[in-house]
Write an enzyme that holds these catalytic residues in place. Sequence first.
Site, short mmCIF file in Angstrom:
data_model
loop_
_atom_site.label_atom_id
_atom_site.label_comp_id
_atom_site.label_asym_id
_atom_site.label_seq_id
_atom_site.Cartn_x
_atom_site.Cartn_y
_atom_site.Cartn_z
N LYS A 9 64.03 -4.08 16.84
CA LYS A 9 64.34 -2.73 17.31
C LYS A 9 63.58 -2.42 18.61
CE LYS A 9 65.21 -1.08 12.62
NZ LYS A 9 64.77 -0.12 11.58
N HIS A 115 65.32 -4.84 11.77
CA HIS A 115 66.38 -4.63 10.78
C HIS A 115 66.74 -6.01 10.24
CE1 HIS A 115 70.22 -3.62 8.94
NE2 HIS A 115 70.67 -4.73 9.51
N GLU A 126 77.65 -7.38 9.91
CA GLU A 126 76.79 -7.12 11.05
C GLU A 126 76.91 -8.23 12.11
OE1 GLU A 126 73.53 -4.57 8.45
OE2 GLU A 126 73.08 -6.64 8.94
#
Length: 148
Positions: A9, A115, A126
Amino acid sequence: MERTYIMVKPDGVARGIVGEIIKRFEQRGFKLAALKLAQPTQAHLEEHYKDLKGKGFFPGLIKYMLSGPVVAMVWEGKAVVKTGRVMLGATNPLDSAPGTIRGDFCIDVGRNICHGSDSVESAEREIALWFPEGVAKYERVVEKLIYE
């Protein structure tokens, strides 16, 4: 072999710990299948986090995720989804054991550095969202030293 999606992130990118996270996955024996630095759009992030849309923290999460680039990765290996999440540590860093990525590098849940996919099914969703072009397919000589 299973695949998982791991994303560093904006806080992890800004703090310069991307290499340490990659190192840990490589040292464990997992194979890197895709990697890119990305500046996702709001729509892309809302699609990624669509299961959290009704939560009170959702607007802040999206704002935070738009604050800087992310590093998107696909890792392959035996039980990589479950093991990857163990390596990351608990979602709340204060509940993460020392030696995990979150246990070693963060304090607040809203700045938890990474994540990781929570199931094989979410990983595939994803991966398709972040890597529509596909991932690299290659053999590593070292596989014989990692797997029976």
